[in-house]
Design a protein around this motif. Sequence first.
Motif, PDB file in Angstrom:
ATOM      1  N   LEU A 170     -29.236  12.614 -13.253  1.00 38.17           N
ATOM      2  CA  LEU A 170     -29.970  11.677 -12.888  1.00 38.17           C
ATOM      3  C   LEU A 170     -29.535  11.361 -11.706  1.00 38.17           C
ATOM      4  N   SER A 171     -29.199  10.977 -11.128  1.00 35.56           N
ATOM      5  CA  SER A 171     -28.945  10.178 -10.253  1.00 35.56           C
ATOM      6  C   SER A 171     -28.093  10.613  -9.121  1.00 35.56           C
ATOM      7  N   ALA A 172     -28.071  10.248  -7.576  1.00 33.85           N
ATOM      8  CA  ALA A 172     -27.605  11.028  -6.498  1.00 33.85           C
ATOM      9  C   ALA A 172     -26.481  10.808  -7.015  1.00 33.85           C
ATOM     10  N   SER A 173     -25.280  11.167  -5.890  1.00 32.34           N
ATOM     11  CA  SER A 173     -23.688  11.232  -6.110  1.00 32.34           C
ATOM     12  C   SER A 173     -23.282  10.654  -5.038  1.00 32.34           C
ATOM     13  N   THR A 174     -22.357   9.952  -5.560  1.00 29.72           N
ATOM     14  CA  THR A 174     -21.231   9.324  -4.732  1.00 29.72           C
ATOM     15  C   THR A 174     -20.662   9.809  -3.791  1.00 29.72           C
ATOM     16  N   ILE A 175     -21.391   8.947  -2.065  1.00 26.51           N
ATOM     17  CA  ILE A 175     -21.456   9.424  -1.092  1.00 26.51           C
ATOM     18  C   ILE A 175     -19.529   8.843  -0.207  1.00 26.51           C
ATOM     19  N   ILE A 176     -18.488   9.305  -0.266  1.00 27.00           N
ATOM     20  CA  ILE A 176     -17.710   8.753   0.730  1.00 27.00           C
ATOM     21  C   ILE A 176     -17.483   9.174   2.303  1.00 27.00           C
ATOM     22  N   ASP A 177     -16.411   8.640   3.164  1.00 27.22           N
ATOM     23  CA  ASP A 177     -15.796   9.414   4.428  1.00 27.22           C
ATOM     24  C   ASP A 177     -14.709   8.836   4.310  1.00 27.22           C
ATOM     25  N   VAL A 178     -14.199   9.824   4.351  1.00 30.94           N
ATOM     26  CA  VAL A 178     -12.392  10.057   4.463  1.00 30.94           C
ATOM     27  C   VAL A 178     -11.935  11.099   6.332  1.00 30.94           C
ATOM     28  N   THR A 179     -12.806  10.412   7.130  1.00 34.90           N
ATOM     29  CA  THR A 179     -12.709  10.421   8.362  1.00 34.90           C
ATOM     30  C   THR A 179     -11.721   9.916   9.161  1.00 34.90           C
ATOM     31  N   ALA A 180     -11.070   8.614   8.218  1.00 32.09           N
ATOM     32  CA  ALA A 180     -10.176   7.968   9.014  1.00 32.09           C
ATOM     33  C   ALA A 180      -9.341   7.900   7.985  1.00 32.09           C
ATOM     34  N   ASP A 181      -8.601   6.825   8.600  1.00 29.94           N
ATOM     35  CA  ASP A 181      -7.368   7.040   6.723  1.00 29.94           C
ATOM     36  C   ASP A 181      -7.857   5.942   6.304  1.00 29.94           C
ATOM     37  N   THR A 182      -8.939   5.396   5.949  1.00 32.23           N
ATOM     38  CA  THR A 182      -9.226   4.412   5.152  1.00 32.23           C
ATOM     39  C   THR A 182     -10.811   5.661   4.288  1.00 32.23           C
ATOM     40  N   VAL A 183     -10.614   5.321   3.094  1.00 34.15           N
ATOM     41  CA  VAL A 183     -11.773   5.078   3.092  1.00 34.15           C
ATOM     42  C   VAL A 183     -12.706   4.411   2.365  1.00 34.15           C
ATOM     43  N   LYS A 184     -14.206   5.102   2.845  1.00 32.87           N
ATOM     44  CA  LYS A 184     -15.226   4.240   3.002  1.00 32.87           C
ATOM     45  C   LYS A 184     -16.432   4.642   1.737  1.00 32.87           C
ATOM     46  N   VAL A 185     -16.622   3.973   1.004  1.00 33.80           N
ATOM     47  CA  VAL A 185     -18.313   3.886   0.524  1.00 33.80           C
ATOM     48  C   VAL A 185     -19.570   4.222   0.793  1.00 33.80           C
ATOM     49  N   LEU A 186     -20.383   5.166   1.412  1.00 31.48           N
ATOM     50  CA  LEU A 186     -21.606   5.245   1.629  1.00 31.48           C
ATOM     51  C   LEU A 186     -22.376   4.951   0.736  1.00 31.48           C
ATOM     52  N   ARG A 187     -22.573   5.835  -0.490  1.00 33.74           N
ATOM     53  CA  ARG A 187     -23.308   5.018  -1.719  1.00 33.74           C
ATOM     54  C   ARG A 187     -22.866   5.164  -2.511  1.00 33.74           C
ATOM     55  N   GLU A 188     -22.696   4.204  -3.101  1.00 37.28           N
ATOM     56  CA  GLU A 188     -21.823   4.685  -4.742  1.00 37.28           C
ATOM     57  C   GLU A 188     -22.750   5.702  -5.619  1.00 37.28           C
ATOM     58  N   GLY A 189     -22.299   6.088  -6.735  1.00 39.64           N
ATOM     59  CA  GLY A 189     -23.151   6.873  -7.191  1.00 39.64           C
ATOM     60  C   GLY A 189     -22.402   6.511  -8.762  1.00 39.64           C
ATOM     61  N   PRO A 190     -22.540   8.183  -9.614  1.00 37.60           N
ATOM     62  CA  PRO A 190     -21.789   8.229 -11.276  1.00 37.60           C
ATOM     63  C   PRO A 190     -20.825   8.049 -11.092  1.00 37.60           C
TER      64      PRO A 190
END
Length: 201
Positions: A170-190
Amino acid sequence: MTIIYEKEQLAEVVKAIQQGKVIAFPTDTVYGLGVRYFDEAALEQLKKAKGRPENKPIPTMVANQEQLEMVAEMTPTIQKIAKAFLPGALTLVMKKKKEVPSYVTNGLETIGVRMPDDPFVLKLIEQSGGPMLVTSANLSGEPTGTTFEQVMQQLDGRIDGIVKGSCGCLSASTIIDVTADTVKVLREGPILKEEIEKVIA
């Protein structure tokens, strides 16, 4: 008129998707609103159903690793993350394959991809000839639909069909940006940032 389907009517839902219809269905997170891939007219109908042209691209849902590799560029880091968390409540923002039409990503070179941890949805994507374009089932600016009733209240008559059922966390997914060498969390979810960092390390 919005047609109501039971999960046992998978074949009928698949047929509707293949005909370019806009269908809402429960996932492992919230209710999704989806159409088949590579169908610009269906995508336009989906955006219309939500009440305004989406300025951010509609995420891609895949049923397996093969479909993931079909739409996005893979790296060793992404392979590690995919192995640990997919299927699951995680959306990966990746570099898109050049074969993916620009209307799918609103002209961006990146693509958001998710593999849901839900047997019904995975079967639906696979049997529809997947992948699918899937966004949250709600009117733009309104709360995300997490129940059949909420979705019907907002979208009845605006979409072609809805599958009855309950959602997972019941909560939206975690979103991560993996386009660069370092992984960036755009939205924290489950799935938490620490869990992702642990897998990469």
